[in-house]
Design a protein around this motif. Structure first.
Motif, PDB file in Angstrom:
ATOM      1  N   LEU A  10     -34.341 -54.089 -65.043  1.00 13.39           N
ATOM      2  CA  LEU A  10     -35.898 -54.008 -64.583  1.00 13.39           C
ATOM      3  C   LEU A  10     -36.084 -52.701 -63.274  1.00 13.39           C
ATOM      4  CD1 LEU A  10     -36.293 -58.360 -64.122  1.00 13.39           C
ATOM      5  CD2 LEU A  10     -37.154 -56.497 -65.762  1.00 13.39           C
ATOM      6  N   PRO A  11     -36.455 -52.892 -62.453  1.00 14.77           N
ATOM      7  CA  PRO A  11     -36.498 -51.378 -61.413  1.00 14.77           C
ATOM      8  C   PRO A  11     -36.591 -52.236 -60.340  1.00 14.77           C
ATOM      9  CG  PRO A  11     -38.661 -52.395 -62.772  1.00 14.77           C
ATOM     10  CD  PRO A  11     -38.411 -53.229 -63.703  1.00 14.77           C
ATOM     11  N   VAL A  12     -36.232 -52.001 -59.511  1.00 18.63           N
ATOM     12  CA  VAL A  12     -35.573 -52.663 -58.363  1.00 18.63           C
ATOM     13  C   VAL A  12     -36.499 -53.659 -57.850  1.00 18.63           C
ATOM     14  CG1 VAL A  12     -34.801 -52.647 -55.965  1.00 18.63           C
ATOM     15  CG2 VAL A  12     -33.896 -51.078 -57.382  1.00 18.63           C
ATOM     16  N   ALA A  13     -37.788 -53.249 -58.281  1.00 16.94           N
ATOM     17  CA  ALA A  13     -39.274 -54.144 -57.564  1.00 16.94           C
ATOM     18  C   ALA A  13     -39.298 -55.294 -57.677  1.00 16.94           C
ATOM     19  CB  ALA A  13     -40.572 -53.156 -56.841  1.00 16.94           C
ATOM     20  N   ALA A  14     -38.980 -55.116 -59.634  1.00 19.90           N
ATOM     21  CA  ALA A  14     -39.186 -56.420 -59.631  1.00 19.90           C
ATOM     22  C   ALA A  14     -38.235 -57.739 -59.458  1.00 19.90           C
ATOM     23  CB  ALA A  14     -38.720 -56.799 -61.565  1.00 19.90           C
ATOM     24  N   ALA A  15     -39.307 -59.157 -60.002  1.00 22.31           N
ATOM     25  CA  ALA A  15     -38.861 -60.471 -59.353  1.00 22.31           C
ATOM     26  C   ALA A  15     -38.714 -61.415 -60.731  1.00 22.31           C
ATOM     27  CB  ALA A  15     -39.346 -60.984 -58.123  1.00 22.31           C
ATOM     28  N   PHE A  16     -38.091 -62.147 -61.130  1.00 27.77           N
ATOM     29  CA  PHE A  16     -37.934 -63.358 -61.468  1.00 27.77           C
ATOM     30  C   PHE A  16     -39.684 -64.001 -61.235  1.00 27.77           C
ATOM     31  CE2 PHE A  16     -34.089 -61.909 -62.761  1.00 27.77           C
ATOM     32  CZ  PHE A  16     -33.691 -61.895 -64.870  1.00 27.77           C
ATOM     33  N   ALA A  17     -40.228 -64.950 -61.668  1.00 28.76           N
ATOM     34  CA  ALA A  17     -41.076 -65.343 -61.659  1.00 28.76           C
ATOM     35  C   ALA A  17     -41.080 -66.767 -62.472  1.00 28.76           C
ATOM     36  CB  ALA A  17     -42.419 -64.534 -61.795  1.00 28.76           C
ATOM     37  N   GLY A  18     -42.450 -67.672 -61.682  1.00 32.80           N
ATOM     38  CA  GLY A  18     -43.232 -68.451 -62.666  1.00 32.80           C
ATOM     39  C   GLY A  18     -41.520 -69.620 -63.639  1.00 32.80           C
ATOM     40  N   PRO A  19     -41.785 -69.875 -65.077  1.00 30.53           N
ATOM     41  CA  PRO A  19     -40.299 -71.130 -65.582  1.00 30.53           C
ATOM     42  C   PRO A  19     -38.823 -70.195 -64.993  1.00 30.53           C
ATOM     43  CG  PRO A  19     -41.728 -69.801 -66.332  1.00 30.53           C
ATOM     44  CD  PRO A  19     -42.536 -69.424 -65.505  1.00 30.53           C
ATOM     45  N   SER A  20     -39.419 -68.371 -65.071  1.00 28.79           N
ATOM     46  CA  SER A  20     -37.908 -67.879 -64.899  1.00 28.79           C
ATOM     47  C   SER A  20     -37.271 -68.727 -63.192  1.00 28.79           C
ATOM     48  CB  SER A  20     -37.872 -66.466 -65.170  1.00 28.79           C
ATOM     49  OG  SER A  20     -38.389 -66.837 -66.368  1.00 28.79           O
ATOM     50  N   ALA A  21     -38.741 -67.997 -62.376  1.00 29.30           N
ATOM     51  CA  ALA A  21     -37.720 -67.850 -61.114  1.00 29.30           C
ATOM     52  C   ALA A  21     -37.584 -69.836 -60.789  1.00 29.30           C
ATOM     53  CB  ALA A  21     -38.685 -68.041 -59.849  1.00 29.30           C
ATOM     54  N   ALA A  22     -38.356 -70.676 -61.604  1.00 23.74           N
ATOM     55  CA  ALA A  22     -38.165 -72.335 -61.015  1.00 23.74           C
ATOM     56  C   ALA A  22     -36.964 -72.313 -62.084  1.00 23.74           C
ATOM     57  CB  ALA A  22     -39.284 -73.158 -61.647  1.00 23.74           C
ATOM     58  N   TYR A  23     -36.164 -72.044 -62.851  1.00 20.02           N
ATOM     59  CA  TYR A  23     -35.271 -71.983 -64.028  1.00 20.02           C
ATOM     60  C   TYR A  23     -33.536 -71.928 -63.042  1.00 20.02           C
ATOM     61  CZ  TYR A  23     -30.755 -71.896 -66.901  1.00 20.02           C
ATOM     62  OH  TYR A  23     -30.403 -71.529 -67.642  1.00 20.02           O
ATOM     63  N   LEU A  24     -34.251 -70.568 -62.338  1.00 20.99           N
ATOM     64  CA  LEU A  24     -32.952 -69.668 -60.950  1.00 20.99           C
ATOM     65  C   LEU A  24     -33.124 -71.077 -60.269  1.00 20.99           C
ATOM     66  CD1 LEU A  24     -33.764 -66.137 -61.881  1.00 20.99           C
ATOM     67  CD2 LEU A  24     -31.700 -67.325 -62.333  1.00 20.99           C
ATOM     68  N   HIS A  25     -33.886 -71.015 -59.807  1.00 20.71           N
ATOM     69  CA  HIS A  25     -34.003 -72.392 -58.160  1.00 20.71           C
ATOM     70  C   HIS A  25     -33.409 -73.943 -58.466  1.00 20.71           C
ATOM     71  CE1 HIS A  25     -35.981 -69.553 -55.697  1.00 20.71           C
ATOM     72  NE2 HIS A  25     -36.950 -70.027 -56.025  1.00 20.71           N
ATOM     73  N   GLY A  26     -32.971 -73.855 -60.200  1.00 15.24           N
ATOM     74  CA  GLY A  26     -32.259 -74.981 -60.430  1.00 15.24           C
ATOM     75  C   GLY A  26     -33.005 -76.046 -61.535  1.00 15.24           C
TER      76      GLY A  26
END
Length: 245
Positions: A10-26
Motif C-alpha cells: 500500500l502507499p504510505v497514505a493508505a489506512a485499513f478501514a471498516g471491517p479490516s480496521a475493526a479486526y485490527l482493533h481486536g
C-alpha cells in the motif's frame, strides 16, 4: 495475517478501514482470510480495487481525521463503525458495531458525534439507523444478527439482556426480550454439545416459564436455514401474548 501482507503493497497514505480496521482493533469476527481487505486512501492516490482488496477514497473531509499512525495505519473504532455501517450488509455491520461498543472501543456518544460530522454524506441514514439499533450488551455476533434480522422482518425491536426476576429473587437475562408481553428468545449456538451447560439452560428456561414468560429457542442451524420459520414463530408468540402491529 492478510492485513500485514497487504500493508507491504500500500502507499504510505493508505489506512485499513471498516471491517479490516475493526479486526485490527481486536474484533476477530469482523474479517476473515476469505474477506476482502478494506483500505482508505486520499483521492489522488491512484490505487484501485483488485481481487482481495477493496479501495475506498476520501476527499471531502480532512484526510487524517480518525486515522491512527504506525506500520498498520487504521481508522479509529468510531470511524471503523461508520465505515462498516456504510459499506457492509446490515447483518454483518451490526455485529461489528455491537462488539466495538461492548468492548469499550467506542461509545454511543462517539458514534453520534461521527454521524453528526458526516450529516449529508451518502450512507448517513443507514449508519444512523444501525447506530441506534446497536447494543453493547449483545453476547455474540450471531445474537446481533438474529436481533437485526427480526427487526428487518417487521417485528418490534427486542430488549437485549433484559433483567427478569424469578423465584428466589434470582435475576435472569434472556438474550432477546419483549417485556411488555413477556416473550423471550434464547439463542442456542453453543450449549448443545455441553451437558452441564444444557442442564443450566434447561433450569434457566424452567425458571423463566415459571415467572410467566414464553421462551422460544433459536439454534444456529435454524438461524441460517429456516429463518422464515423463526419469524413466524416469534410473530405468533407476540400476537398470542397481546402484541398489536
Amino acid at each position: 495475517m492478510a492485513c500485514r501482507a497487504v500493508a507491504l503493497q500500500l502507499p504510505v497514505a493508505a489506512a485499513f478501514a471498516g471491517p479490516s480496521a475493526a479486526y485490527l482493533h481486536g474484533v476477530e469476527h469482523a474479517a476473515s482470510f476469505a474477506d476482502k481487505v478494506h483500505v482508505l486512501v486520499p483521492a489522488p492516490a491512484g490505487l484501485r480495487s483488485q481481487p482481495g482488496l477493496q479501495v475506498h477514497t476520501m476527499s471531502e473531509e480532512p484526510w487524517l481525521q480518525g486515522i491512527g499512525t504506525g506500520t498498520l495505519r487504521r481508522t479509529d473504532p468510531a470511524r471503523a463503525a461508520w465505515e462498516s455501517a456504510v459499506w457492509l450488509e446490515p447483518t454483518r455491520a451490526i455485529a461489528i458495531i455491537d462488539t466495538l461498543l461492548g468492548r469499550g472501543l467506542t461509545t454511543r456518544a462517539a458514534l453520534a458525534q461521527f454521524a453528526a460530522l458526516h450529516d449529508g454524506r451518502p450512507g448517513i441514514r443507514r449508519a444512523s439507523w444501525l447506530f441506534d439499533l446497536a447494543e453493547p450488551a449483545a453476547q455474540s455476533p450471531a445474537e446481533s444478527q438474529l436481533r437485526i434480522r427480526l427487526v428487518l422482518a417487521g417485528l418490534p425491536r427486542p430488549v437485549v439482556q433484559h433483567p427478569v426476576q424469578v423465584s428466589g429473587g434470582l435475576i435472569l437475562h434472556p438474550d432477546l426480550a419483549w417485556p411488555a408481553v413477556r416473550v423471550a428468545v434464547e439463542y442456542d449456538g453453543h450449549w448443545h454439545s455441553d451437558r452441564e451447560q444444557l442442564h443450566r439452560d434447561r433450569q434457566r428456561l424452567n425458571r423463566l416459564v415459571g415467572a410467566g414468560w414464553l421462551v422460544l429457542h433459536v439454534t444456529s442451524r435454524r438461524l441460517h436455514q429456516d429463518f422464515p420459520g423463526i419469524v413466524r414463530e416469534v410473530r405468533a408468540a407476540l400476537l398470542d401474548r397481546g402484541w398489536h402491529r
